[in-house]
Scaffold this motif. Structure first.
Motif, PDB file in Angstrom:
ATOM      1  N   ALA A  20       0.830  -1.198   0.000  1.00 56.99           N
ATOM      2  CA  ALA A  20       0.000   0.000   0.000  1.00 56.99           C
ATOM      3  C   ALA A  20       0.858   1.238   0.000  1.00 56.99           C
ATOM      4  N   CYS A  23       2.313   1.418  -3.605  1.00 57.85           N
ATOM      5  CA  CYS A  23       1.404   1.593  -4.686  1.00 57.85           C
ATOM      6  C   CYS A  23       0.667   2.870  -4.533  1.00 57.85           C
ATOM      7  N   LEU A  24      -0.077   3.190  -5.504  1.00 59.82           N
ATOM      8  CA  LEU A  24      -0.778   4.436  -5.430  1.00 59.82           C
ATOM      9  C   LEU A  24      -2.037   4.312  -4.635  1.00 59.82           C
ATOM     10  N   PRO A  25      -3.104   4.350  -5.201  1.00 62.75           N
ATOM     11  CA  PRO A  25      -4.329   4.486  -4.446  1.00 62.75           C
ATOM     12  C   PRO A  25      -4.892   3.172  -4.032  1.00 62.75           C
ATOM     13  N   MET A  26      -5.825   3.266  -3.250  1.00 62.10           N
ATOM     14  CA  MET A  26      -6.493   2.048  -2.910  1.00 62.10           C
ATOM     15  C   MET A  26      -7.946   2.328  -2.741  1.00 62.10           C
ATOM     16  N   ASP A 336      -9.984   6.390  -9.886  1.00 63.45           N
ATOM     17  CA  ASP A 336      -8.530   6.392  -9.871  1.00 63.45           C
ATOM     18  C   ASP A 336      -7.969   4.973  -9.880  1.00 63.45           C
ATOM     19  N   GLY A 338      -5.063   4.419  -9.897  1.00 64.07           N
ATOM     20  CA  GLY A 338      -3.847   4.509  -9.098  1.00 64.07           C
ATOM     21  C   GLY A 338      -4.078   4.374  -7.609  1.00 64.07           C
ATOM     22  N   SER A 339      -5.307   4.240  -7.181  1.00 62.99           N
ATOM     23  CA  SER A 339      -5.609   3.998  -5.768  1.00 62.99           C
ATOM     24  C   SER A 339      -5.866   2.504  -5.592  1.00 62.99           C
ATOM     25  N   ASN A 340      -5.258   1.899  -4.590  1.00 61.02           N
ATOM     26  CA  ASN A 340      -5.366   0.448  -4.483  1.00 61.02           C
ATOM     27  C   ASN A 340      -6.528  -0.040  -3.623  1.00 61.02           C
ATOM     28  N   PHE A 343     -11.494   4.335  -0.882  1.00 60.41           N
ATOM     29  CA  PHE A 343     -11.168   5.111   0.312  1.00 60.41           C
ATOM     30  C   PHE A 343     -12.224   6.162   0.587  1.00 60.41           C
TER      31      PHE A 343
END
Lengths: 449, 158
Positions: A20, A23-26, A336, A338-340, A343
């Motif tokens: 996390a 990596c980018l987003p989640m 996104d 890029g979010s993993n 959220f």
């Protein structure tokens, strides 16, 4: 209700958390576009909890046990690139819910001075191609700033920065090619004197290990990373001029938008108005690998036609829209890759310790929200939140991974953001159309699914 | 600039030490959170921003408008201590400047395992910090719970 079925390897929490970080987003939302309903039970007995929005995703392929975008709707053609969720460049601390592709970069005009680079993260939350310098084996010509020095950029994240020069590259992705694309080379050994205004936004993310990828391909709704502001404002915090041998880099404008780090898609000769990300559904208990497609252009070929998707226009300066969740209008929400995870602020139990800010509910939470474009279009989406600590050790795609999102201002304990990360894309076909570009059904910037 | 600020930094360090007992780490920062209000001038100069002050009951707010478009606000108690800061805009401001000595806490948290690159949260008895955002849109806030003036609620800040 069966949650994650297998026991958790002790290393998993560590790995997931580390991932996390890298990596980018989640965010996770998941969904089975074909059913549009929640609570689908998977064949292996797991309860999905994730389901996609009621508006439906069109063209999504069926799910499979552990991977795979397969089935009759598989797109083909030179404008189709493969993407996958597979853990990324590190076998010891694999990324979770991080989408990767492969790009080829060449010195301008050359067909031999080229390098093919895998594990490039696909990120709809940023704009432009960035490659980690240690990965790059070919020499690319550096861009000059207007003042005569080398043009060097500071890319900021909420938790750090990436510093490095701007170079020109011909970029090839699948069968599409863009010529003379300004790209950032992160962590170049030739530019180590980071200005205080850059290094003072957090720690450096300038190695494959700290970045979590060999590079990032920003294919969001904007053409440049900075845009108009950097054409006139010297202290823009993006761009600097670094004179040769100088100990200090000075802030600089980049008067020409074309000289800023640019989303390569907009420089394709055709199929340049946006991108479609198509990922299969993922079982509730996750998958070791997920294969999908990144299709360039919208309404430019037979394989990228707009259908009946809901079109949500987004803010023209920051790319956000509104999500209505728990009766609150979250006005700075975004899609996104890029979010993993998914959220958003909720009272769901947080995991704590190594999984800080991820959710660990005692049982799967089935929730819903409404995504609302600037144009008023509203789409409901159902999603589920699972226990992040119980993910199996071999899982790199987790549709129920979710966590908190910070509040924005003093004076409020409420967040204004719903970060719809990669889990939202599972089981959906999501269109991202670039600012000012038109399709048969609208004008960007917009997202559609 | 570093040379001309060095003496002032020492002064601020001493002042901060007196004002904020929790200031245990060395004074490596110029100004910002936990420091005296005079540090706002330093911050504004460093951020190349213009200042606008607004008075509220029990505290006042110094707004620093940065050239990049990002707005930084510093919340100052009547005793002169900066007890909260926030930021919002297209870029992340110089956090070493506005977080002062607490920048170290931020870096440590950012380097520790956390959820993704789009956010960071610190929840401690003596420091609350939340940062988030994506390219072109960042925001965040930080405050010192023990330095919030009596009669002022964080929830009342505007």
């Amino acid at each position: 209700m069966v949650r994650f079925m297998r026991t958790v390897a002790p290393s998993r929490a560590w790995r997931l958390a580390l991932c996390a970080v890298l990596c980018l987003p989640m965010l996770s939302c998941g969904g089975d576009g074909s059913t549009g309903s929640t609570g689908v039970t998977t064949s292996d007995g797991g309860s999905t909890g994730l389901s996609s929005g009621s508006s439906g995703s069109s063209g999504s392929s069926g799910s499979s046990g552990s991977s795979g975008s397969s089935g009759s709707s598989a797109p083909t053609g030179p404008n189709v690139a493969s993407v996958e969720v597979d853990g990324g460049p590190s076998s010891t601390s694999p990324d979770v819910n991080t989408l990767f592709t492969t790009v080829t970069v060449c010195a301008h005009g050359s067909t031999t001075n080229c390098q093919t680079i895998d594990n490039i993260q696909v990120d709809t939350g940023s704009y432009g191609l960035r490659i980690l310098a240690p990965v790059l084996t070919i020499s690319l010509p550096l861009q000059m700033a207007s003042g005569g020095g080398t043009l060097v950029e500071c890319t900021a994240f909420a938790d750090g920065f990436s510093w490095g020069p701007v170079a020109l590259a011909d970029v090839q992705i699948s069968g599409e090619s863009a010529s003379s694309v300004p790209v950032q080379v992160i962590g170049s050994a030739s530019f180590t004197n980071v200005p205080a205004d850059c290094s003072s936004v957090g720690p450096a993310e300038d190695t494959v290990a700290t970045f979590g990828a060999n590079g990032v391909l920003g294919v969001g709704v904007f053409a440049q990373d900075c845009g108009a502001g950097c054409t006139t404002v010297v202290d823009n915090q993006f761009y600097y001029s670094c004179a040769s041998g100088s100990v200090q880099c000075e802030p600089t404008t980049v008067a020409s938008l074309a000289s800023q780090v640019t989303n390569p898609i907009v420089l394709f000769p055709t199929d340049n108005n946006g991108v479609i990300i198509q990922l299969p559904s993922v079982p509730a208990d996750g998958a070791a690998t997920v294969l999908g497609y990144m299709i360039f252009g919208v309404d430019t070929e037979t394989n990228n036609a707009s259908g009946s998707q809901a079109i949500l226009t987004v803010d023209s300066t920051i790319g956000d829209f509104t999500t209505v969740f728990n009766s609150q209008n979250l006005t700075t929400s975004f899609l996104d890759t890029g979010s993993n995870g998914l959220f958003f602020l909720s009272s769901i139990n947080q995991c704590g310790s190594n999984l800080a800010n991820f959710y660990c509910p005692t049982s799967t939470e089935s929730l819903s929200a409404t995504l609302q474009g600037q144009n008023g279009t509203m789409v409901a989406a159902s999603f589920s939140v699972g226990d992040a600590e119980t993910l199996n050790d071999n899982i790199t795609a987790a549709p129920m991974l979710a966590g908190t999102f910070p509040t924005s201002f003093p004076g409020s304990e409420a967040s204004t953001t719903f970060d719809w990360g990669l889990p939202f894309y599972f089981g959906r076909t999501v269109y991202t159309v670039i600012e000012g570009d038109t399709t048969k059904v609208g004008t960007g910037p917009y997202v559609a699914f | 600039m570093p040379t001309s600020q060095s003496i002032a930094n020492v002064k601020k360090c001493l002042l901060a030490g007196a004002v904020l007992a929790a200031a245990l780490s060395p004074c490596i920062a110029d100004a910002g959170l936990g420091q005296a209000e005079t540090s706002v001038q330093t911050d504004a100069a460093r951020l190349k921003g213009s200042i606008k002050a607004t008075q509220y009951t029990g505290y006042h707010v110094q707004e620093i408008q940065m050239p990049s478009g990002t707005l930084v606000r510093e919340f100052v108690a009547t005793n002169g201590t900066v007890f909260a800061v926030d930021w919002n805009g297209p870029t992340v401001p110089n956090l070493r400047q506005i977080l002062g000595q607490y920048f170290n806490n931020f870096v440590a948290a950012a380097q520790a395992k956390h959820a993704g690159h789009r956010q960071l949260q610190i929840q401690q008895s003596d420091l609350v910090l939340q940062a988030s955002g994506h390219m072109r849109a960042f925001s965040g806030r930080a405050y010192l719970p023990q330095a919030v003036p009596a009669g002022v609620s964080i929830a009342d800040l505007r």
